[in-house]
Design a protein around this motif. Sequence first.
Motif, short mmCIF file in Angstrom:
data_model
loop_
_atom_site.label_atom_id
_atom_site.label_comp_id
_atom_site.label_asym_id
_atom_site.label_seq_id
_atom_site.Cartn_x
_atom_site.Cartn_y
_atom_site.Cartn_z
N UNK A 1 -22.22 -22.82 -34.30
CA UNK A 1 -22.73 -21.48 -34.63
C UNK A 1 -22.44 -20.45 -33.54
N UNK A 2 -21.16 -20.20 -33.29
CA UNK A 2 -20.80 -19.18 -32.31
C UNK A 2 -21.18 -17.81 -32.84
N UNK B 1 -27.15 -22.32 -30.49
CA UNK B 1 -28.54 -22.40 -30.95
C UNK B 1 -29.25 -21.06 -30.78
N UNK B 2 -29.04 -20.43 -29.63
CA UNK B 2 -29.67 -19.12 -29.38
C UNK B 2 -29.19 -18.07 -30.38
N UNK B 3 -27.89 -18.03 -30.66
CA UNK B 3 -27.37 -17.08 -31.65
C UNK B 3 -27.97 -17.34 -33.02
N UNK C 1 -17.64 -21.08 -19.61
CA UNK C 1 -18.82 -21.22 -18.74
C UNK C 1 -19.37 -22.63 -18.94
N UNK C 2 -20.23 -23.07 -18.04
CA UNK C 2 -20.80 -24.41 -18.15
C UNK C 2 -21.64 -24.54 -19.41
N UNK C 3 -21.74 -25.77 -19.91
CA UNK C 3 -22.41 -26.01 -21.18
C UNK C 3 -23.87 -25.58 -21.17
N UNK C 4 -24.54 -25.68 -20.04
CA UNK C 4 -25.97 -25.38 -19.95
C UNK C 4 -26.28 -23.88 -19.88
N UNK C 5 -25.26 -23.06 -19.70
CA UNK C 5 -25.46 -21.61 -19.52
C UNK C 5 -25.63 -20.93 -20.88
N UNK C 6 -26.68 -20.11 -21.01
CA UNK C 6 -26.85 -19.26 -22.18
C UNK C 6 -26.75 -17.82 -21.70
N UNK C 7 -25.65 -17.15 -21.97
CA UNK C 7 -25.50 -15.77 -21.49
C UNK C 7 -26.40 -14.81 -22.24
N UNK C 8 -26.50 -13.59 -21.74
CA UNK C 8 -27.23 -12.55 -22.46
C UNK C 8 -26.55 -12.29 -23.80
N UNK C 9 -27.33 -12.29 -24.86
CA UNK C 9 -26.77 -12.13 -26.20
C UNK C 9 -26.74 -10.66 -26.58
N UNK C 10 -25.64 -10.17 -27.13
CA UNK C 10 -25.57 -8.76 -27.56
C UNK C 10 -26.63 -8.41 -28.58
N UNK D 1 -29.65 -9.67 -28.66
CA UNK D 1 -30.97 -9.89 -28.09
C UNK D 1 -31.31 -11.36 -28.02
N UNK D 2 -32.09 -11.73 -27.02
CA UNK D 2 -32.47 -13.13 -26.85
C UNK D 2 -33.53 -13.51 -27.88
N UNK D 3 -33.48 -14.73 -28.43
CA UNK D 3 -34.49 -15.15 -29.40
C UNK D 3 -35.81 -15.47 -28.72
#
Length: 358
Positions: free
Chosen positions: A34-35, A72-74, A126-135, A137-139
Amino acid sequence: MQFCPNRFVACLFLVLSCTALAQPRRKVIINEDCSGPGGSNLQTLLTMIQSPQVEVLGITVVSGDQWRDEEVAHTLRLLELIGRTDIPVVPGAEFPLVRTRTEAQMWQQRYGKVAYAGAWDDRWWHEASVIPLLPEGQPTTKPASEDAAHFMIRMVRKYPNEVTIYEGGPMTNLALAVSIDPQFPELARELVFMGGSLSPKSDNPEFLNNPRHEFNFWFDPEAAAIVLRARWKSIVCTPTDISVKTHMTAALVKEIEAAGTPAAGYIAKFAMLSPGADIMWDELAAAAWIDPSIITRSETRFMSVDLDHGATYGNTLTWAQDQSPPAGVRKVEIQFDLDPEKFYRMFVGLMTAPTPRR
């Protein structure tokens, strides 16, 4: 009174929705990389969720186009924006069964650089564990604590012969489920997937030098081989050959935007941000499952994946019905042509309608 195409489509969709509500909804688990935001993967979630004919039991997430945790975050954020946080988002495999980024890079040094490498691509690595700032908004909501493989097994055992498994990414989660519970494929209703490539007519650089080298297969070839040999009642494939005949255009986005629904607003903001977003890779597979009349030509062939760790590693393998494939290789219905206008009208109708409630 001036005729309004968007209003007409929405009204027609509501009429069809009322008819559909009289019928049992078709159960599906969406297994996707789910990119996001936007792009084919998340728009496929919308295609399923927006359909009144479909009951989405859960969304199981696998690394592919992006890393699992970012995906997952997206997904969580998309569900927040359309008001469907009741749908479970279930994390799955973070890495392929065998293949690694280092090995894939060494393969490219020997046999040529690929045009697209998903989560492994140097352009956004980026490393697998990194969750960047989402355009978008973060869930604030959280994923399920269960893992994807056990979730899928539990659902097909709860609803035997009723659950379609829709696969739009690498098949790692499905391979794990098959390995844990060999009855999993037999208890599902069917497998529908986007992936594989035979001889697409396209100038897309991803397929110019090696037309059978398709990302969902080559990212985790061993998983795809396990899944395609499993005992599904039915397997339907939407390959790149038909996907490249679809186009997400600015005109289509503008038409959807005018509806002002949450789904339409999401499409308007994010549809064209992801790499390859101009092709409706996975949306077509989902739409054709909902309405098979979108497909105008398909063929049944045997299908597998090349596991030779050489130049053809991860390539799509097919045999005609009158040929003799290796033992254990199964028949797959492969879609080759579509009614594009019917597909686009269906997609617009889904994206411009109110989001169905649970």
